[in-house]
Design an enzyme around this catalytic site. Structure first.
Site, short mmCIF file in Angstrom:
data_model
loop_
_atom_site.label_atom_id
_atom_site.label_comp_id
_atom_site.label_asym_id
_atom_site.label_seq_id
_atom_site.Cartn_x
_atom_site.Cartn_y
_atom_site.Cartn_z
N HIS A 16 0.83 -1.21 0.00
CA HIS A 16 0.00 0.00 0.00
C HIS A 16 0.86 1.26 0.00
CE1 HIS A 16 -3.94 -1.99 0.90
NE2 HIS A 16 -3.10 -2.95 1.23
N ASP A 123 -5.60 5.93 2.08
CA ASP A 123 -5.58 4.51 1.75
C ASP A 123 -6.92 3.88 2.12
OD1 ASP A 123 -3.66 2.00 1.23
OD2 ASP A 123 -4.97 1.54 2.91
#
Length: 492
Positions: A16, A123
Site C-alpha cells: 500500500h 488509503d
C-alpha cells in the site's frame, strides 16, 4: 495559478505504501501546481517499511513531495485479526495527523505563495481519517489498491447486508454463486475473501465500505481497458466518482543489494543466474511479502519443480511465529525444509532464494511464467511485463483476484483459486505435487488465446499512461476536481 497541497495517508503495509508514493509521483509530474505531504505510519515489526521510509526521507524524488514520519506509539500483542489491528492503529494516529495538518495550514497562511490545503488522499484502510479531513473542511479521496471489480463487489456486499439484511457469514462453506454487478460471470462463494465470511472481521470491512461512500472520489489502481465492465458499473452515479489512473507500479527495483542473511551482491547474483538461462524458460515462484508455507507444502512444491524439469527461480520464505502478527523471513537452513538431495539434484536448473526483486525478475527475458499469490500489484506487473501467470492465492482478496484474472479476464491459468493460508486460520489445505506440476506446465505452455489477450492488455497498460491515454485523462480530471475544491479551507 492556484496551487494545491494534498495530504496522503497510506496504511502501514509495503504494497500500500509503495503504491501510494508512486501515485504521489504521478500527480506532481502531471501538474506542477500540486504538492503532496505523505504521512507515514510505521509498524515497528516491519523492518522493510522502516528501510523504505528512511530511504524516502533521505531522497529527492521531488521538491513537491515531503514525508512526515509519525511516532509509532502502538503495538499489537493480541490475537486480533489484522483488519482490527490496522483500524485501531489508524484511529490512534488521528490526533497526530490533526496536529500536523493544523501546523501545515498555519504555515501556509503566513506565506501567500504557498499551496493551500485541497484535500486528503486516504488509503482504503485509513477511512477513519475522513473525520480529520471533515474537521478541516476539505474533501477526502480514497486510494483503492485493489481492482475496480473488487471495489464494486464490496459495495454490492455492503448493500446486501445493510439494505436486504443478508448475513454474509452464513454463506461460509456454501457451494453457491452470486451475481455481482461489477463482474460478468457469477462469483463462487468459495473465492470470497475470508474477512467477508468472518463474524469477527466482517463488521470492520463493512465499516470501511460504508465510509468509502463518504469520499468525494475513489482513485483505483487499474486502467479502463483492463476492467471496462467494472469501471462502467461504478459510473452509475450511486457511488463516488471513480478515477482509474493505473497501472501504478514501482518499475525501478529496490536499490539495496543485500540478502536477508547479510550476503552482498544478492540481487546481482540472482540476475546473473537469469542471464545464463534461455529466453522465456524460467518459471518464477513468488508469494508476496506475507506469503509463506509450512514444511509439508514446501516439499510438495519442490517435488513439482523437480518433476517438471523446467528451470525455476523460487522465492521461499519461512512462516511467522504461530498466532502472532509477524512477517515471513528467509529460511537460513534450506536443507532442513527441502527434500533430501533436492538442492543437489536441481543445482543446474533451479535457484532457491529468499526475498525476491520481483520487478527486476519479471522484466528479465529469461522468465516465461509466474506462479503468484495474486496480489493486485503482482497481477498488474505480470500484465505490464507480459508474463503469463498461474494463480495460487493465499489471503486478503487474492482468491477474488485469481477468479477475476482466470475466469473474468482470461489472462491467467489456475493452480488453485480457493487456496487459503491466513492469520488465525488452522485448516490449511495442502496442494500435492502433481497438481502444482500441472499448473506449472499450463503456465509455461499458455494457450494462444490467453497469450494474445495478455499481449494486447500489456500494450494497453502502457498506452493508458501516455498522453491521451485513458488513465492519463482520468488523472487530469482528478486533478481538476481537486483544484476546484482547493479554495475551501476551514481551520477547526
Amino acid at each position: 495559478m492556484k496551487k494545491a497541497e494534498l495530504v496522503f495517508v497510506p496504511s502501514p503495509g509495503m504494497g500500500h505504501l509503495v503504491s501510494m508514493v508512486e501515485l504521489a509521483k504521478l500527480l506532481v509530474h502531471h501538474d506542477d501546481r500540486v504538492s503532496i505531504t505523505v504521512i507515514i505510519i510505521r509498524l515497528a515489526l516491519d523492518t522493510k517499511i522502516s528501510e523504505y521510509t528512511e530511504s524516502l526521507t533521505a531522497s529527492t524524488i521531488s521538491t513537491r513531495i515531503q514525508f512526515i514520519d509519525l511516532p509509532s506509539d502502538q503495538t499489537n500483542t493480541s490475537n486480533d485479526h489484522p483488519s482490527k489491528f490496522v483500524t485501531s492503529l489508524i484511529e490512534s494516529q488521528k490526533p497526530h495527523v490533526k496536529e500536523f495538518v493544523s501546523d501545515l495550514i498555519t504555515q501556509s497562511e503566513l506565506n501567500p505563495k504557498a499551496p493551500r490545503l485541497a484535500g486528503f488522499v486516504l488509503d482504503m484502510f485509513c477511512t477513519g481519517m475522513i473525520d480529520v479531513a471533515n474537521e478541516f473542511g476539505v474533501p477526502s479521496y480514497l486510494y483503492f489498491t485493489s481492482s475496480a471489480a473488487f471495489l464494486g463487489f464490496q459495495f454490492h456486499m455492503q448493500a446486501l447486508h445493510d439494505k436486504q439484511e443478508v448475513d454474509l457469514t452464513e454463506l461460509k462453506d456454501m457451494d453457491t454463486e452470486f451475481e455481482t454487478p461489477s463482474l460478468v460471470n457469477p462469483l463462487p462463494v468459495k473465492v470470497f475473501p475470508s474477512v467477508m465470511l468472518s463474524k469477527d472481521a466482517l463488521p470492520v470491512v463493512l465499516y470501511h465500505v460504508r465510509r468509502f461512500r463518504e469520499a468525494k472520489g475513489i482513485i483505483v489502481n487499474t486502467f479502463e481497458e483492463l476492467e471496462s465492465h467494472a469501471v462502467k458499473c461504478l459510473s452509475n452515479g450511486e457511488t463516488p466518482t471513480v478515477y482509474p489512473v493505473g497501472p501504478i507500479l514501482k518499475l525501478k527495483g529496490e536499490a539495496h543489494d543485500v540478502g536477508s542473511d547479510g550476503s552482498k551482491n544478492y540481487k546481482e547474483d540472482i540476475m546473473l543466474w537469469l542471464d545464463d538461462q534461455t529466453p522465456s524458460s524460467v518459471v518464477f515462484l513468488c508469494f508476496g511479502s506475507m506469503g509463506s508455507f509450512d514444511v509439508d507444502q514446501v516439499r510438495e512444491i519442490a517435488w513439482a519443480l523437480e518433476n517438471s524439469g523446467r528451470p525455476f527461480l523460487w522465492s521461499l520464505r519461512k512462516p511467522p511465529s504461530e498466532d502472532k502478527i509477524d512477517f515471513p523471513v528467509d529460511h537460513l537452513y534450506l536443507r532442513e525444509v527441502l527434500p533430501d538431495g533436492f538442492l543437489d539434484r536441481t543445482a543446474k536448473i533451479g535457484k532457491v532464494i529468499g526475498w525476491a526483486p520481483q520487478v527486476d525478475v519479471l522484466a528479465h527475458p529469461s522468465v516465461g511464467g509466474f506462479v503468484s499469490h495474486c496480489g493486485w500489484n503482482s497481477i498488474l506487473e505480470s500484465v505490464w511485463f507480459r508474463i503469463p501467470l498461474a494463480t495460487w492465492p493465499m489471503y486478503a482478496e487474492q482468491q477474488f483476484n485469481a477468479f477475476q484474472v482466470v475466469i473474468e479476464l482470461g489472462l491467467a491459468v489456475e493452480i488453485k483459486m480457493d487456496y487459503r493460508k491466513e492469520f488465525l486460520i488452522d485448516d490449511e489445505m495442502i496442494l500435492d505435487a502433481k497438481e502444482i506440476e500441472r499448473g506449472i506446465k499450463r503456465v509455461m505452455e499458455l494457450d494462444d488465446n490467453r497469450l494474445n489477450k495478455l499481449k494486447i492488455m500489456s500494450e494497453n497498460s502502457r498506452g493508458a499512461l501516455m498522453n491521451g491515454g485513458s488513465s492519463y485523462s482520468f488523472l487530469g480530471n482528478l486533478i481538476k476536481d481537486m483544484m476546484i475544491d482547493g479554495d475551501y479551507i476551514h481551520v477547526p
